[in-house]
Design an enzyme around this catalytic site. Structure first.
Site, mmCIF file in Angstrom:
data_model
loop_
_atom_site.group_PDB
_atom_site.id
_atom_site.type_symbol
_atom_site.label_atom_id
_atom_site.label_comp_id
_atom_site.label_asym_id
_atom_site.label_seq_id
_atom_site.Cartn_x
_atom_site.Cartn_y
_atom_site.Cartn_z
ATOM 1 N N LYS A 152 16.225 -31.180 30.506
ATOM 2 C CA LYS A 152 16.637 -30.600 31.790
ATOM 3 C C LYS A 152 15.355 -30.357 32.582
ATOM 4 C CE LYS A 152 18.587 -27.143 29.302
ATOM 5 N NZ LYS A 152 19.930 -26.750 29.659
ATOM 6 N N ARG A 153 15.496 -29.996 33.871
ATOM 7 C CA ARG A 153 14.298 -29.679 34.633
ATOM 8 C C ARG A 153 13.481 -28.609 33.918
ATOM 9 N NH1 ARG A 153 13.567 -32.074 39.832
ATOM 10 N NH2 ARG A 153 11.834 -30.601 39.932
#
Ligand code: 73E
Length: 834
Positions: free
Chosen positions: A567-568
């Site tokens: 994920k970011r």
């Protein structure tokens, strides 16, 4: 495929086949034709890239027919449409999705094989359409898939960025950003050079009074930029419905370039106007959950919103209806505050250009818009400085002041003596300089405001929008828990699992009604079913292991526990806690005798995700993960017991490969910070288990799949504030296990310690805002429970099957139906009378 299409879509589906390929020969003919004519190449000179192009063009031709028919049907029916305004659409690849939704991937596979190609290699040629940062953009893409699949008359509106989210390279352990130029050849977009809108910026406003004493405002001067429409067809699954995503591209209004300057020898400046105009849609801002208040971003927002509203209003006007019917024909959803200027722009159109009374116009505006909030993080809440607004959009600033005045008057009537309340809810923040609070404007301008998971929707009502609940009453605020499309995230990403499920549910109907997954729970004790279930996971892990070997050179054992966090990169998502946990595991292993080590569960820790280019701490986290990997992966004593992998350039198409290969995924945000999360849903739907905090949609996932099937840990959202307060004003001691981790880093175990001091001092010296130390012990303990559970492979498989069977709720179809009923008041368009 055909036999498994659900009734009542079957009839339409059969009809639909007439516009599909008859058989593989029909498909081949089309591919060859495109290679030889459209691409002007010979079949002897057709590589995989050309095969991809021709295959896409062949499928595109099929889509166009249905796309046109869908638009005609919608126009003819004259029913209400929904417009989804999003600054991000993270679409990923289109070809595989189109083949599956049309239901002709088998045909293409056979046809391509005859032409000498493997379909997987052809699919791999496509560049991801990466017009988004993360969850917010991918949610918009899942929504488009559901809207089309459920036959809703819907359009998406966005920006056609020339550069999507940057490509990430890892060089010596550091992130390096490379521009993502993706438009070289894109068969999935259609330029509409005839659909253009002139967009005005800057200039000045003059007011005069007409004969009836009414004030008329006119906005003149400034500069004009042209918006050109590019359309992208969005195929529904097992339905002929094909919706439209319209993306705007900016161009100089004056045409090509300034001939006068050119002729007078000023060659360099002759293209300057052109370039300045094109800058508006040039690049996606690469910040996730962060607002930086840049002028060009505000320009992007107005450019896109004004073009979209012009288009929507133009379509409405063709129906010759009265203005008061506008909200009965049009629903507009604001994907976060990014399109909030649309509220002001519609009011401007109605009052300044169409001459409606203020109150009538405002009633139309508020009944048209709905606003979805996606975050409570203060640094992500959009604010624009008043001077900037005044300069760029002078008339809009006046309208905002008027909207605010009338709004504050109603607040004052309701809470006569509460001056603080007025200051708190005002659209204008009294700061230096004054700021426009976009969330306040979005709430005031909409009839419904929703959060994206239950906890998040409760939090916005009790924290950031508390006062607005008092002002408007609780019914204006609602929850629509996020969902994901099972077509891409199960059927496309994990074809073998999809096939196994359909063999037990009796059809592929579960892809249309995900609650049918419940049927597979009957087979959870069936030995053959369990065996195949485990084999599919293993095969997906083998594929990922090969990819890891190819891209990083590291050998990983597919039998080890694959523990994934993709994920970011963000402090609130706590990748730093994960890597500290990995270091703790490494130190523990090193302290054991070779005999004791053998009892340890082998594990591969896999990370992936981009850091915003200006986010120093996130970049440091990436560097530490890579530095730990460099040491651990080369430690002969450790071998297969622990590997640490950072996968470069995480994106949608990589997610499709990584997610089906995970045993365990990490969703470990500080409680109360992750509004929903959607990858948590994708992992569970693919048979992976979760370690997570009581945050976002993890809570509802737990409720659905059962507490025995998830590894929850950590402090609760309701306690976070007190704990933080204690960090600052009480005694703050770092968890003893975490102290050992810090000591190892500071000793230089993973290279130059100074490179990682930011991460350490954030926890030790700067108040540990994200509660890494507070949750560390509980995290480590829960990881031990995971190891134990994984060693009981039979028990693990049962958990995996039960979880998938109970994931029906998390389809974006359910989610879209909730929006349609509770917010948009819109119905699907039947396809029978086509
Ligand atoms: O929890 C996710 C959520 O699942 C949230 O962080 C994300 O939206 C997802 C979909 O609802 C999100 N992104 C942004 N805000 N929330 C955001 C903010 C500013 C710029 C870009 C993205």
């Amino acid at each position: 495929v055909e036999a498994s299409i659900p009734e009542p879509q079957r009839k339409a589906w059969l009809e639909h086949q007439t516009s599909g390929f008859k058989d593989k020969d029909g498909f081949e003919t089309e591919v060859v034709r495109h290679v030889e004519t459209t691409l002007a190449r010979s079949m002897y000179n057709c590589d995989e890239q050309a095969a991809y192009s021709a295959c896409s063009l062949a499928f595109r031709d099929r889509l166009i027919l249905e796309w046109n028919r869908t638009q005609q049907r919608q126009t003819f029916a004259d029913s209400k449409r929904v417009y989804y305004l999003s600054l991000e659409f993270l679409m990923g690849r289109a070809l595989d999705n189109a083949m599956l939704n049309i239901g002709q991937k088998d045909v293409a596979k056979a046809g391509l094989a005859e032409l000498g190609f493997r379909i997987e290699d052809v699919i791999e040629q496509e560049h991801d359409a990466a017009l988004g940062n993360g969850g917010l953009g991918r949610l918009a893409a899942c929504f488009l898939d559901s809207l089309a699949s459920l036959n809703y008359p819907a359009w998406g509106y966005g920006l056609r960025y020339r550069y999507g989210i940057f490509k990430q390279e890892i060089i010596d352990g550091y992130q390096v950003e490379v521009p993502d130029y993706w438009l070289d050849f894109n068969p999935w977009e259609f330029p509409r050079h005839d659909v253009t809108v002139d967009i005005q910026f800057y200039g000045h406003v003059t007011k005069r009074t007409d004969d009836n004493g009414k004030t008329i405002a006119t906005w003149d001067g400034g500069e004009i930029v042209k918006a050109v429409a590019y359309d992208v067809p969005i195929p529904g699954y097992a339905t002929p419905s094909t919706n439209n995503l319209r993306l705007w591209s900016s161009k100089a209004a004056s045409g090509e370039f300034d001939f006068q300057k050119f002729n007078s020898g000023d060659y360099e400046n002759s293209v300057a106007d052109q370039q300045r105009a094109e800058t508006i849609s040039a690049v996606l801002y690469p910040n996730d959950n962060l607002d930086r208040g840049k002028e060009l971003r505000l320009k992007q927002q107005y450019f896109w919103v004004a073009a979209s509203l012009y288009d929507i209003v133009r379509r409405f006007k063709k129906s010759k209806r009265a203005w008061k019917e506008f909200p009965e024909q049009v629903a507009i959803q604001l994907n976060d505050t990014h399109p909030t200027l649309a509220v002001v722009e519609l009011q401007r159109i109605l009052v300044d250009l169409e001459g409606l009374d203020w109150d009538e116009a405002w009633g139309i505006v508020t009944n048209t818009f709905g606003y979805t909030n996606h975050t409570v993080l203060p640094e992500a809440l959009e604010k624009w400085s008043v001077p900037l607004f005044q300069h760029l959009l002078p008339r809009h600033l006046q309208l905002i002041y008027d909207i605010n005045l009338f709004f504050l008057q109603t607040v004052e009537r309701k809470f006569p003596k509460d001056r603080d309340m007025l200051g708190r809810v005002s659209i204008i923040e009294e700061a230096q300089p004054k700021m426009v609070r976009m969330a306040h404007l979005a709430i005031v301008g909409s009839h419904k405001v929703n959060g994206v998971a239950e906890l998040h929707s409760d939090l916005i009502k009790t924290t950031i929008f508390k006062d607005f609940v008092e002002v408007f009453g609780p019914d204006k605020f609602t929850n629509v828990t996020n969902g994901i499309t099972p077509r891409r995230w199960l059927h496309q990403a994990n074809p073998r699992l999809s096939e196994l499920i359909s063999s037990k549910t009796g059809s592929q109907n579960f892809l249309k009604d995900l609650t049918e997954l419940a049927k597979i729970e009957h087979y959870k004790d069936d030995p053959d079913f369990r065996k195949e279930w485990a084999e599919i996971k293993y095969a997906n892990k083998v594929r990922l292991a090969k990819y890891i070997k190819k891209t990083t050179g590291v050998d990983v054992n597919p039998s080890a526990l694959f523990d994934v966090q993709v994920k970011r990169i963000h402090e609130y998502k706590r990748q730093q806690m994960n890597i500290f946990g990995v270091i703790h595991r490494y130190l523990t292993l090193k302290s054991l005798s070779p005999e004791e080590r053998k009892k340890f569960q082998p594990k591969v820790s896999i990370f992936g995700g981009k850091a915003a280019p200006g986010y120093w701490m996130a970049k440091q986290i990436i560097h530490l993960i890579n530095a730990v990997g460099a040491v651990v992966n080369n430690d002969k004593e450790i071998g297969d017991l622990l590997k640490v992998i950072f996968l470069e350039d995480y994106n949608v198409s990589k997610a499709e490969m990584i997610i089906p290969a995970s045993d365990l995924s990490e969703h470990i945000s500080t409680a109360g910070t992750e509004a929903s999360g959607t990858s948590n849903m994708k992992f569970v739907l693919n048979g992976g288990l979760i370690i997570g905090t009581c945050d976002g949609a993890n809570i509802e996932i737990t409720r659905e799949i059962g507490e025995q099937n998830i590894f929850l840990f950590g402090n609760l959202a309701e306690d976070v504030e007190d704990i933080r307060h204690n960090h600052t004003y009480g005694s703050h001691t770092v968890d003893p296990d975490l102290v050992k981790v810090f000591e190892a880093i500071e000793k230089g175990t993973f290279g130059e310690p100074n490179d990682f001091m930011g991460m350490i001092s954030a926890v030790r010296d700067h108040g540990d805002f994200y509660l890494v130390s507070d949750d560390f012990h509980s995290y480590i303990e829960t990881q031990e429970l995971v190891d134990k559970a994984y060693r009981d492979q039979e028990g693990w498989i049962t958990k995996s099957i039960e979880s998938v069977a109970r994931m029906g709720f998390f389809s974006s179809d359910r989610c879209i139906n909730e929006y349609a009923e509770g917010i948009w008041n819109i119905e699907p368009l039947p396809i029978k009378d086509q």
